[in-house]
Design a protein around this motif. Structure first.
Motif, short mmCIF file in Angstrom:
data_model
loop_
_atom_site.label_atom_id
_atom_site.label_comp_id
_atom_site.label_asym_id
_atom_site.label_seq_id
_atom_site.Cartn_x
_atom_site.Cartn_y
_atom_site.Cartn_z
N VAL A 162 -5.28 9.60 -0.36
CA VAL A 162 -5.62 8.46 0.15
C VAL A 162 -5.57 8.61 1.79
O VAL A 162 -4.61 9.32 2.42
N GLN A 188 2.36 1.54 -3.45
CA GLN A 188 1.60 2.27 -4.38
C GLN A 188 1.47 3.92 -4.17
O GLN A 188 1.20 4.55 -5.33
N ILE A 189 1.25 4.17 -3.09
CA ILE A 189 0.83 5.66 -2.83
C ILE A 189 2.51 6.18 -3.07
O ILE A 189 2.48 7.48 -3.96
N ARG A 244 0.81 -1.23 0.16
CA ARG A 244 0.01 0.05 -0.03
C ARG A 244 0.86 1.29 0.00
O ARG A 244 0.62 2.21 -0.63
N VAL A 298 -1.93 12.41 -2.66
CA VAL A 298 -2.59 11.69 -3.68
C VAL A 298 -4.14 11.25 -3.29
O VAL A 298 -4.92 10.38 -3.91
N ALA A 321 0.20 10.31 1.14
CA ALA A 321 -1.10 10.00 1.05
C ALA A 321 -1.99 10.93 0.90
O ALA A 321 -2.88 10.87 0.19
N ARG A 354 2.68 6.95 -6.81
CA ARG A 354 1.74 7.84 -7.49
C ARG A 354 2.20 9.41 -7.63
O ARG A 354 1.73 10.22 -8.32
#
Length: 106
Positions: free
Chosen positions: A102, A17-18, A14, A100, A97, A21
């Motif tokens: 999240v 992925q952050i 996770r 982006v 986070a 981005r």
């Protein structure tokens, strides 16, 4: 399942992925000037980790990374910001986070 309940491997994925981005060139260039290299996915700057005496490579692919040819500092955008801004990794992850969109759970 909240972020805190994720198994360690899932939590690491996770975070990756952050991080991916946010373009590493944007992360580094917000802190030091970069100029385009001969290859379209490479940028160059002066490494401030070793006092500005060496070249810093920032590459967008195949995996985004930075590397200093003098002091050999290297890593991804998370490691760059953590070291450059001298901030805890958890704070930098939270900032990324937020950038982006999240939401991380405690």
């Amino acid at each position: 399942m909240t972020e805190s309940c994720l198994p360690p491997r899932a939590a690491i994925n996770r975070v990756r992925q952050i991080i991916h981005r946010i373009p590493i060139v944007d992360v580094v260039q917000a802190r030091i000037p970069l100029v385009p290299g001969k290859k379209p996915d490479q940028w160059w700057g002066t490494c401030l980790f070793c006092g500005g005496s060496s070249k810093l490579l920032v590459s967008k692919s195949p995996s985004p990374f930075f590397y200093c040819y003098g002091c050999e500092s290297n890593g991804d955008g998370l490691k760059f910001v953590t070291a450059f801004d001298k901030r805890p990794m958890s704070d930098v992850i939270a900032d990324f986070a937020k950038q982006v969109g999240v939401e991380l759970k405690d």
